[in-house]
Design a protein around this motif. Structure first.
Motif, PDB file in Angstrom:
ATOM      1  N   GLU A  24       0.813  -1.216   0.000  1.00 38.85           N
ATOM      2  CA  GLU A  24       0.000   0.000   0.000  1.00 38.85           C
ATOM      3  C   GLU A  24       0.849   1.270   0.000  1.00 38.85           C
ATOM      4  OE1 GLU A  24      -3.242   0.058  -0.763  1.00 38.85           O
ATOM      5  OE2 GLU A  24      -2.862  -2.093  -1.014  1.00 38.85           O
ATOM      6  N   LEU A  41      -0.631   6.205  -7.028  1.00 41.59           N
ATOM      7  CA  LEU A  41      -1.876   6.965  -7.165  1.00 41.59           C
ATOM      8  C   LEU A  41      -1.620   8.472  -7.129  1.00 41.59           C
ATOM      9  CD1 LEU A  41      -4.325   4.793  -5.040  1.00 41.59           C
ATOM     10  CD2 LEU A  41      -4.124   4.910  -7.540  1.00 41.59           C
ATOM     11  N   GLU A  78      -7.239   2.158  -8.507  1.00 38.56           N
ATOM     12  CA  GLU A  78      -6.448   1.571  -7.428  1.00 38.56           C
ATOM     13  C   GLU A  78      -6.064   0.120  -7.728  1.00 38.56           C
ATOM     14  OE1 GLU A  78      -7.285   0.949  -2.764  1.00 38.56           O
ATOM     15  OE2 GLU A  78      -7.796   2.932  -3.541  1.00 38.56           O
ATOM     16  N   ARG A  86      -2.301  -1.451  -7.794  1.00 41.07           N
ATOM     17  CA  ARG A  86      -1.912  -2.596  -6.959  1.00 41.07           C
ATOM     18  C   ARG A  86      -1.359  -3.732  -7.826  1.00 41.07           C
ATOM     19  NH1 ARG A  86      -6.053  -2.369  -4.334  1.00 41.07           N
ATOM     20  NH2 ARG A  86      -5.236  -1.031  -2.698  1.00 41.07           N
TER      21      ARG A  86
END
Length: 193
Positions: free
Chosen positions: A131, A138, A145, A149
């Motif tokens: 993250e 981002l 998203e 990822r």
């Protein structure tokens, strides 16, 4: 882990030897006796330091996951902008992967052999590390998203391939190649789906 003198502790010696053995022979191919012999102990003497082979593996993987997360978080926080943060993350992960090939192999191959409570903690730290990267992507790109990822996980596949590919070039040349390839891949992540 080192003592105040800078010398490795016995636990660190055991963990380092175990990582090499697990990477070379697999978790199930290594006995407590093998671990003890690797550091000049009998198998039973190893129990003074760890309750069993699974505890050794758990500590190796917890340490890797926490180190990656802590340093990744620190580098993102210290970066001036998202581009600098991405560069800092790439340099950190590449340096770690090239400097610790046995740990990378064990990290990618042996998680299922860790007892559930520690496995859960390892996965939590791994997700938090991912993250950090996703957040940087981002801020850099306008993309979904899920795509960010997926790009991060694909990039980890590239960077963590170093135990299988790093010998072809010197460390410096391999680091530069990985950095260029990963930067290109993460920049292209913003392109059309």
């Amino acid at each position: 882990m080192t003592e105040s003198t800078g010398t490795p502790t016995r636990r660190t010696e055991i963990l380092d030897a175990a990582a090499e053995l697990f990477a070379r022979r697999g978790y199930h191919g290594v006995s407590i006796g093998d671990l003890g012999r690797a550091v000049g102990l009998t198998g039973p003497a190893l129990y003074r330091h760890f309750r069993g082979k699974d505890a050794v593996l758990a500590e190796i993987l917890l340490d890797i996951s926490h180190r990656l997360l802590a340093e990744g978080t620190r580098r993102v926080a210290a970066a001036g902008d998202p581009r600098d943060a991405l560069d800092a993350l790439l340099r950190w992960h590449i340096d770690f992967a090239l400097g610790n090939p046995a740990l990378i192999v064990v990290h990618e191959r042996e998680l299922d052999n860790v007892p559930e409570p520690q496995r859960h903690e390892i996965r939590r730290a791994q997700r938090a590390y991912v993250e950090e990267w996703v957040g940087v992507l981002l801020r850099l790109h306008d993309l979904p998203e899920e795509r960010a990822r997926a790009a991060v996980h694909a990039t980890f596949g590239l960077l963590n391939s170093t135990p299988h590919s790093a010998g072809a070039l010197g460390r410096e040349a391999m680091a530069a190649l990985l950095h260029a390839m990963a930067t290109a891949a993460l920049t292209r992540a913003a392109g059309p789906a």
